[in-house]
Design an enzyme around this catalytic site. Sequence first.
Site, mmCIF file in Angstrom:
data_model
loop_
_atom_site.group_PDB
_atom_site.id
_atom_site.type_symbol
_atom_site.label_atom_id
_atom_site.label_comp_id
_atom_site.label_asym_id
_atom_site.label_seq_id
_atom_site.Cartn_x
_atom_site.Cartn_y
_atom_site.Cartn_z
ATOM 1 N N ALA A 57 0.872 -1.176 0.000
ATOM 2 C CA ALA A 57 0.000 0.000 0.000
ATOM 3 C C ALA A 57 0.909 1.226 0.000
ATOM 4 C CB ALA A 57 -0.881 -0.032 1.237
ATOM 5 N N GLY A 64 0.485 -5.087 0.781
ATOM 6 C CA GLY A 64 -0.648 -5.086 -0.143
ATOM 7 C C GLY A 64 -0.284 -5.663 -1.503
ATOM 8 N N GLU A 119 -0.644 -9.244 -1.151
ATOM 9 C CA GLU A 119 -2.078 -9.536 -1.000
ATOM 10 C C GLU A 119 -2.778 -9.564 -2.362
ATOM 11 O OE1 GLU A 119 -2.412 -6.468 2.075
ATOM 12 O OE2 GLU A 119 -3.401 -7.979 3.315
ATOM 13 N N GLU A 127 3.843 -5.815 7.365
ATOM 14 C CA GLU A 127 3.008 -4.811 8.028
ATOM 15 C C GLU A 127 3.325 -4.623 9.503
ATOM 16 O OE1 GLU A 127 1.979 -6.818 5.664
ATOM 17 O OE2 GLU A 127 0.484 -5.857 4.393
HETATM 18 N N1 3HC Z 1 4.690 3.429 0.077
HETATM 19 C C1 3HC Z 1 5.190 4.636 -0.240
HETATM 20 N N2 3HC Z 1 6.492 4.872 -0.478
HETATM 21 C C2 3HC Z 1 7.320 3.818 -0.398
HETATM 22 C C3 3HC Z 1 6.880 2.533 -0.060
HETATM 23 C C4 3HC Z 1 5.477 2.338 0.168
HETATM 24 N N3 3HC Z 1 4.957 1.146 0.456
HETATM 25 N N4 3HC Z 1 7.936 1.701 -0.042
HETATM 26 C C5 3HC Z 1 9.012 2.446 -0.364
HETATM 27 N N5 3HC Z 1 8.645 3.724 -0.578
HETATM 28 C C6 3HC Z 1 9.511 4.834 -1.010
HETATM 29 C C7 3HC Z 1 10.594 5.152 0.004
HETATM 30 O O1 3HC Z 1 10.114 6.058 0.981
HETATM 31 C C8 3HC Z 1 11.670 5.752 -0.871
HETATM 32 O O2 3HC Z 1 11.276 7.079 -1.145
HETATM 33 P P1 3HC Z 1 12.371 8.216 -1.427
HETATM 34 O O3 3HC Z 1 13.061 7.814 -2.693
HETATM 35 O O4 3HC Z 1 11.564 9.437 -1.526
HETATM 36 O O5 3HC Z 1 13.282 8.181 -0.231
HETATM 37 C C9 3HC Z 1 11.540 4.959 -2.170
HETATM 38 O O6 3HC Z 1 10.238 4.392 -2.135
HETATM 39 C C10 3HC Z 1 12.559 3.848 -2.314
HETATM 40 O O7 3HC Z 1 12.518 3.047 -1.149
HETATM 41 P P2 3HC Z 1 13.819 2.283 -0.613
HETATM 42 O O8 3HC Z 1 14.924 3.268 -0.465
HETATM 43 O O9 3HC Z 1 13.402 1.512 0.567
HETATM 44 O O10 3HC Z 1 14.131 1.363 -1.877
HETATM 45 P P3 3HC Z 1 14.759 -0.095 -1.940
HETATM 46 O O11 3HC Z 1 14.893 -0.397 -3.369
HETATM 47 O O12 3HC Z 1 15.942 -0.192 -1.040
HETATM 48 O O13 3HC Z 1 13.636 -1.081 -1.314
HETATM 49 C C11 3HC Z 1 11.412 -1.944 -0.962
HETATM 50 C C12 3HC Z 1 12.404 -1.261 -1.952
HETATM 51 C C13 3HC Z 1 11.909 -3.354 -0.648
HETATM 52 C C14 3HC Z 1 10.053 -2.012 -1.627
HETATM 53 C C15 3HC Z 1 11.375 -1.110 0.327
HETATM 54 O O14 3HC Z 1 11.127 0.243 -0.011
HETATM 55 C C16 3HC Z 1 10.332 -1.519 1.318
HETATM 56 O O15 3HC Z 1 10.535 -2.439 2.069
HETATM 57 N N6 3HC Z 1 9.208 -0.798 1.332
HETATM 58 C C17 3HC Z 1 8.149 -1.009 2.300
HETATM 59 C C18 3HC Z 1 7.329 -2.197 1.963
HETATM 60 C C19 3HC Z 1 6.179 -2.309 2.914
HETATM 61 O O16 3HC Z 1 6.308 -2.202 4.108
HETATM 62 N N7 3HC Z 1 5.003 -2.565 2.358
HETATM 63 C C20 3HC Z 1 3.819 -2.729 3.155
HETATM 64 C C21 3HC Z 1 3.084 -1.444 3.216
HETATM 65 S S1 3HC Z 1 1.674 -1.533 4.271
HETATM 66 C C22 3HC Z 1 0.510 -2.360 3.370
HETATM 67 O O17 3HC Z 1 0.778 -2.793 2.291
HETATM 68 C C23 3HC Z 1 -0.833 -2.494 4.004
HETATM 69 C C24 3HC Z 1 -1.723 -3.473 3.294
HETATM 70 O O18 3HC Z 1 -1.748 -4.669 4.014
HETATM 71 C C25 3HC Z 1 -3.131 -2.961 3.151
#
Ligand code: 3HC
Length: 657
Positions: free
Chosen positions: A69, A108, A111, A131
Amino acid sequence: MGEQTDFSTGVSGEVRQSVLVVTIDNPPVNAASADVRGGLAKALAHAEEAIDIRGVVLTGAAKTFIGGADIREFGQAPVEPTLPTVIEALEALSKPVVAAINGSALGGGLEVALACHHRIASPLAQMGLPEVKLGIVPGAGGTQRLPRLIGIPAALDLIASGRSVKAHEALSLGIVDDVVDTDLTKAAVAVTLELAGSPLRRTSQLPVSPADPADVEKLSAKILAKARGQRPPAEAIRLVTSVARPFAEGLADERATFLALRDGQEAAALRHVFFAEREAAKVPGFEGVEPRPVKVIGICGLGLMGSGIAVAALGAGYTVIGLDQTEEAAETGRQRIIGLLERAKASGRIDEAGFAEQVARLSITAADQDLAPCDLVIEAVFDDLAVKTDLFRRLDRVVRPDAVLATNTSYLNPDEIAAATAHPGRVLGLHFFSPAHVMRLLEVVRCGRTAPNVLATGLAVAKKLRKLPVVTGVTEGFIGNRIFSAYRREAEFLLEDGALPHEIDAALEGYGFPMGLFAVYDMAGLEIAWARRKRFAASRDRKERYVEIADRLCEAGRLGQKAGRGWYAYPDGKRTIDPEVTAIIEACRAAKSITSRQFSSEEIISRLLSAMASEGEVLLAEGIAARTGDIDLVMINGYGFPAHKGGPMFAKAQTPR
Ligand code: 3HC
């Protein structure tokens, strides 16, 4: 190949052999933002209606499938369609939908994939439901669909830990149906055509395999013990273990739990930490500065710290040359490094081939000139200015003028060390935390004359070492030890004012620190800090409040756990409250005529938090720290501050005045 249709800015489709290949292209991580959800909904509706389309392939552009998400949307007004709505439409489609998982499928993103009728992955893909690390639980079916695919115990493990798995583990667990190392989209189109016309495998309709209740109970207890009272893992257990109820009921419960957690304090704190971590490596004004190339790292001083740094560097693929004063000392260092690598092997973190390869990249010496091939030299010798400046002068003579020199000092002024060299622009501080191969935090010290590409080199090496770098200016103790000193001082004021060590420790542990401050002192030993206080006794400002309790304890031989007594007593090694310590504290209070009073846990935390945050404000004003988030990261990753409270600056800003 057909023409491309844009369903939204970040979602496009192309018909290949009557299969609609839908690509999500929403840089940087293809997050499922409102635009993407809207585009997916349109693409699915189009596929359902178009008679010439037989199925759908879902994939992502670049390195990511869907990164989850869009975390930036959390806390904002909801925009339709929601992710669960899109996922419901996807699973209900009358034509097959195949996920072609090209890269990270997280939260997400996974998912979405779980609701597809078939999943294939590239060998480079990784997937998980992270999450809980953001203080929430999956909110779009993850807790209900994953156990239906891989069973309750495996789903519990993944969801409650938030860990992600690589493609082959995902295959063996049953998350994906195949791993394909040829053209992924082509393979997905072929599978879609095979599935078209046959009954579809809808994950929500799969039966849940029965699990041994004793196993589930054991696993849950383990997860809860690790969670130390945090809600998301407990909620994840509740949702996963009740998966046998009707699917719609489980889904509604999951969504309500997700929304409640998402809008809470802890999730806000963890989001702050998430963005602060990504921000930390960005130094304002340094955008686009290229780091110097580093392949060979020299490490001077192969004690505990130097050996830990060597292990981190070997693990990151660097060639390491270790230097110590004599050949015997260097050999002892080598043995220590190999011992650490052996432990990594025994625990399965590296295999036999990896171990051998890392050992082959290590050499040791007692001769300065052997450091000549180094691109970066990190010193981790005794924290004494004369010792360090002498070493830097010697290094100056043997390494190339463009090689970077880093000092790992904790308290000395690196500007003075740099001034001893002919090229101070190539000097910076790299302040590791012990044990250096384990601790993630790395303070990157920007000295007065550090060249921009030298600072960029420090940050690049930190990233390769898988550390979390935080840039700090020069000040005694840098960001971490400055804040820690303020925190420690306030804890001692609290002692004098009426709180007892175990009360302060209990308040800290209740707040989420892994261990109370006084228990930590006892574990580390009190003598080094005592020696330091004695050294500075003559120059101390007499007008400043000084608490003598720790000195009295040391004078009484209470030097910590190793001595069998310190802030606590340790009969049979077990930490217990000692009336003798209480008596020493009371005597110190009486000597200053302090009338002691009781402190609640909330008051204790509030005072400690205020002390840390005030010192943080000073660091920001002095330009030592660039952002509040940097200070929070240092305290979370170096000093045990609970991440789910967001760090002292964040937590203080949340508390009503
Ligand atoms: N939403 C918004 N922005 C995100 C994001 C997300 N889910 N994931 C990463 N970003 C942004 C970062 O803030 C960063 O922004 P910036 O360039 O402005 O600093 C950019 O994307 C790049 O991120 P990374 O530096 O972390 O890039 P990497 O290539 O090293 O890693 C990744 C990529 C593995 C996807 C890592 O970013 C990550 O682990 N992201 C989080 C994933 C996550 O936690 N997803 C779950 C979200 S909650 C959800 O999905 C709820 C659902 O169940 C309804």
